[in-house]
Write a protein that holds these residues in place. Structure first.
Motif, mmCIF file in Angstrom:
data_model
loop_
_atom_site.group_PDB
_atom_site.id
_atom_site.type_symbol
_atom_site.label_atom_id
_atom_site.label_comp_id
_atom_site.label_asym_id
_atom_site.label_seq_id
_atom_site.Cartn_x
_atom_site.Cartn_y
_atom_site.Cartn_z
ATOM 1 N N LEU A 150 0.679 -1.241 -0.046
ATOM 2 C CA LEU A 150 -0.066 -0.063 -0.009
ATOM 3 C C LEU A 150 0.868 1.139 -0.014
ATOM 4 O O LEU A 150 0.614 2.219 -0.640
ATOM 5 C CB LEU A 150 -1.020 -0.012 1.303
ATOM 6 C CG LEU A 150 -1.867 1.158 1.280
ATOM 7 C CD1 LEU A 150 -2.771 1.274 0.077
ATOM 8 C CD2 LEU A 150 -2.786 1.155 2.694
ATOM 9 N N ALA A 151 1.989 1.295 0.737
ATOM 10 C CA ALA A 151 2.763 2.305 0.788
ATOM 11 C C ALA A 151 3.172 2.770 -0.365
ATOM 12 O O ALA A 151 3.607 3.895 -0.957
ATOM 13 C CB ALA A 151 4.042 2.151 1.965
ATOM 14 N N GLY A 152 3.898 1.570 -1.237
ATOM 15 C CA GLY A 152 4.314 2.007 -2.509
ATOM 16 C C GLY A 152 3.427 2.690 -3.535
ATOM 17 O O GLY A 152 3.499 3.586 -4.372
ATOM 18 N N THR A 153 2.027 2.041 -3.368
ATOM 19 C CA THR A 153 1.062 2.750 -4.488
ATOM 20 C C THR A 153 0.622 4.059 -3.958
ATOM 21 O O THR A 153 0.609 5.112 -4.882
ATOM 22 C CB THR A 153 -0.214 2.095 -4.123
ATOM 23 O OG1 THR A 153 0.185 0.657 -4.798
ATOM 24 C CG2 THR A 153 -1.362 2.560 -5.058
ATOM 25 N N MET A 154 0.767 4.438 -2.680
ATOM 26 C CA MET A 154 0.355 5.846 -2.091
ATOM 27 C C MET A 154 1.424 6.836 -2.374
ATOM 28 O O MET A 154 1.206 7.940 -2.826
ATOM 29 C CB MET A 154 0.059 5.909 -0.548
ATOM 30 C CG MET A 154 -0.987 4.819 -0.261
ATOM 31 S SD MET A 154 -2.654 5.296 -1.136
ATOM 32 C CE MET A 154 -2.884 6.904 -0.463
ATOM 33 N N ILE A 155 2.530 6.550 -2.256
ATOM 34 C CA ILE A 155 3.833 7.111 -2.709
ATOM 35 C C ILE A 155 4.034 7.780 -3.999
ATOM 36 O O ILE A 155 4.293 8.702 -4.368
ATOM 37 C CB ILE A 155 4.990 6.640 -2.083
ATOM 38 C CG1 ILE A 155 5.121 6.307 -0.514
ATOM 39 C CG2 ILE A 155 6.370 7.473 -2.520
ATOM 40 C CD1 ILE A 155 6.326 5.761 -0.002
ATOM 41 N N LEU A 224 -5.140 4.967 8.277
ATOM 42 C CA LEU A 224 -6.117 5.813 8.277
ATOM 43 C C LEU A 224 -6.379 6.897 6.924
ATOM 44 O O LEU A 224 -7.429 7.119 6.322
ATOM 45 C CB LEU A 224 -6.417 6.570 9.481
ATOM 46 C CG LEU A 224 -6.967 5.665 10.702
ATOM 47 C CD1 LEU A 224 -6.644 6.262 12.046
ATOM 48 C CD2 LEU A 224 -8.537 5.268 10.423
ATOM 49 N N ILE A 225 -4.967 7.503 6.801
ATOM 50 C CA ILE A 225 -5.144 8.556 5.894
ATOM 51 C C ILE A 225 -5.371 7.940 4.677
ATOM 52 O O ILE A 225 -5.890 8.421 3.576
ATOM 53 C CB ILE A 225 -3.640 9.248 6.133
ATOM 54 C CG1 ILE A 225 -3.697 10.219 7.181
ATOM 55 C CG2 ILE A 225 -3.466 10.309 4.780
ATOM 56 C CD1 ILE A 225 -2.462 10.801 7.428
ATOM 57 N N SER A 226 -4.623 6.850 4.182
ATOM 58 C CA SER A 226 -4.787 6.212 2.789
ATOM 59 C C SER A 226 -6.038 5.610 2.798
ATOM 60 O O SER A 226 -6.588 6.033 1.371
ATOM 61 C CB SER A 226 -3.727 4.822 2.968
ATOM 62 O OG SER A 226 -2.497 5.379 3.143
ATOM 63 N N LEU A 227 -6.831 5.220 3.793
ATOM 64 C CA LEU A 227 -8.127 4.692 3.595
ATOM 65 C C LEU A 227 -8.914 6.088 2.961
ATOM 66 O O LEU A 227 -9.664 5.959 2.219
ATOM 67 C CB LEU A 227 -8.738 4.147 4.710
ATOM 68 C CG LEU A 227 -10.203 3.797 4.813
ATOM 69 C CD1 LEU A 227 -10.701 2.609 3.705
ATOM 70 C CD2 LEU A 227 -10.574 3.164 6.224
ATOM 71 N N ALA A 228 -8.838 7.256 3.528
ATOM 72 C CA ALA A 228 -9.687 8.230 3.486
ATOM 73 C C ALA A 228 -9.354 8.769 2.002
ATOM 74 O O ALA A 228 -10.213 9.166 1.219
ATOM 75 C CB ALA A 228 -9.319 9.423 4.395
ATOM 76 N N ALA A 229 -8.188 8.818 1.701
ATOM 77 C CA ALA A 229 -7.714 9.164 0.191
ATOM 78 C C ALA A 229 -8.090 8.378 -0.873
ATOM 79 O O ALA A 229 -8.639 8.722 -1.765
ATOM 80 C CB ALA A 229 -6.128 9.445 0.147
ATOM 81 N N ALA A 255 -5.786 -1.212 2.986
ATOM 82 C CA ALA A 255 -6.076 -0.238 4.212
ATOM 83 C C ALA A 255 -6.827 -0.860 5.265
ATOM 84 O O ALA A 255 -6.528 -0.659 6.355
ATOM 85 C CB ALA A 255 -6.441 0.996 3.667
ATOM 86 N N CYS A 256 -7.998 -1.558 4.748
ATOM 87 C CA CYS A 256 -8.684 -2.174 5.740
ATOM 88 C C CYS A 256 -8.414 -3.270 6.457
ATOM 89 O O CYS A 256 -8.298 -3.692 7.631
ATOM 90 C CB CYS A 256 -10.312 -2.552 4.873
ATOM 91 S SG CYS A 256 -11.293 -1.162 4.409
#
Length: 468
Positions: A150-155, A224-229, A255-256
């Protein structure tokens, strides 16, 4: 002597507890963990999520291939598409730069196959390992896997917006397109691109969530931030028909999964307003030194991702984005006069050969707008010392045009030469880019209603009606 020995205090030994007492998981929890571990793990490997941690070209036909494009999963996907969903058309494994994660038929069939495989594997696993009390040890390692997936995708997508290059500022061609001819996705991309500040803001939110996921102590906040975004991204994909709905939905699932262990605590604290204890991040190793080395390794991997994606995004920015070099003839040129074989060609809607505008936006490309409002792209080569312009068509190797040009003034251009074996002469006038309201409108703290407008509470709406 014996009395003296009895008075010497004996050292008290405390039994070493190698791992904390972990309660027995309920059968439903064990089954759920087995399923989601298999399904999410396979999905991350079958799409560009995991390969993109090592190369930004993953899933685009180059670089590290995705599991969905390899044997044995690829033949299973093609067989399922042909015999289960009765898809007769050939499947394309790549759509929108990724395989398996896009909304093409290949992506949906991939998700279906992974769902069936995960379900069957969960049943077999549950039968063979039904006596196990919990999967705490396996959970902490898979949680690490999901964190970086998830971090790679978000970054990645956060950096693409922070620069910003994912939704570029509207091109000169886009400024000329009527809104009604745009797709819903085109409207969204134009809207986001025309407001770089908002795109950067959303990118900062995604980037913050990704960075927080790198460190175990801040992983819950990052999730939490990733889920909202990603809920916002998924909503936009659904409402504007962006072909990344499947991919965005699975980032929400990731994220869940990370937040699932903390849901009871979050509910007690946020909804029931009760005190709750903090959940300690499970240590990967038993030794303190080994855990410190693991933490440093995670931070180094996070820095690698930031550097990799920044390099990729900067390459786009400097070649195709706002930092690209502009051509010498940059601008929108209105064709005021045009003659072919010394015959004047008035701007008739029925004349497909008549140019209405010539648009220079990129150094190696020119776009022509015909009188029927259609756009035709050309490969362009500009020789400034020779004052020559050469045009070719990518889909027609026999078509070519060569012109010499003159600029009597900064806003005037004269083209003379041959185009498709015809002698052509054109006189063009440069259009002021600031004449487009989208470009020149800017930002205003105070906005008054135009003179003569009917008084209303919503002066802004009247202003927009007067100047659409």
């Amino acid at each position: 002597m014996n009395a003296q020995l009895q008075t010497i205090p004996q050292p008290q030994t405390k039994p070493i507890q190698l791992q904390p007492n972990i309660p027995r998981w309920s059968p439903a929890l064990r089954i759920a963990f087995r399923f989601w571990m298999i399904y999410l793990g396979l999905y991350c490997l079958a799409t560009q999520i995991i390969p993109s941690l090592f190369t930004v070209n993953a899933g685009a036909g180059t670089g590290i291939p995705d599991l969905a494009t390899l044997w044995p999963l690829r033949p299973v996907i093609f067989w399922t598409a042909a015999h289960i969903f009765h898809v007769n058309a050939p499947l394309s494994a790549f759509f929108g730069g990724n395989s398996g994660g896009g909304d093409c038929m290949f992506g949906w069939v991939t998700a279906f196959c992974l769902l069936v495989i995960a379900t069957a594997a969960t049943v077999v696993w549950s039968l063979l390992d039904r006596r196990r009390e919990n999967y705490a040890e396996l959970h902490k390692w898979f949680r690490l896997f999901v964190r970086f997936a998830l971090a790679g995708t978000m970054i990645f997508y956060g950096i693409l917006k922070v620069l910003p290059v994912q939704m570029s500022y509207p091109s000169l061609t886009r400024l000329l397109q009527p809104v009604g001819t745009l797709s819903p996705m085109g409207v969204l991309w134009t809207s986001m691109g025309s407001s770089p500040a908002y795109e950067i803001f959303t990118g900062c939110a995604e980037l913050t969530g990704g960075l927080l996921l790198i460190v175990p102590r801040t992983a819950t906040l990052g999730a939490l931030i990733s889920l909202a975004a990603m809920i916002q991204v998924f909503t936009l994909n659904m409402t504007y028909d962006v072909p990344a709905k499947l991919f965005a939905f699975h980032t929400i699932l990731l994220a869940c999964f990370l937040l699932a262990p903390d849901v009871p605590r979050l509910v007690r604290f946020l909804l029931l307003r009760r005190t709750t204890s903090l959940s300690a991040e499970a240590q990967l190793f038993r030794g303190v030194r080994a855990n410190r080395i693991a933490l440093v390794a995670q931070i180094i991997l996070g820095l690698w991702l930031v550097g990799l994606y920044c390099h990729y995004a900067w390459g786009i920015w400097s070649t195709r984005g706002g930092g690209r070099p502009l051509p010498a003839l940059y601008g929108i040129w209105e064709v005021e006069q045009m003659s072919i074989d010394e015959q004047p060609r008035p701007p008739l809607l029925t004349d497909s050969a008549r140019w209405r505008r010539a648009i220079f936006d990129y150094p190696d490309r020119m776009v022509v707008q015909s009188t029927d409002e259609s756009f035709v792209p050309y490969d362009a080569s500009l020789d400034l010392p020779a004052r020559a312009l050469a045009l070719t068509k990518g889909d027609d190797k026999n078509w070519m045009a060569s012109f010499t040009f003159q600029r009597p003034a900064g806003d005037q251009l004269i083209l003379d030469g041959r185009m498709d074996n015809h002698q052509v002469h054109m006189e063009l006038q440069l259009t002021d880019r600031n004449s487009f309201l989208l470009v020149s409108r800017g930002f205003h703290w105070i906005q008054e209603a135009p003179l003569g407008a009917k008084p209303t509470r919503y002066a802004l709406s009247h202003h927009d009606r007067a100047q659409p």
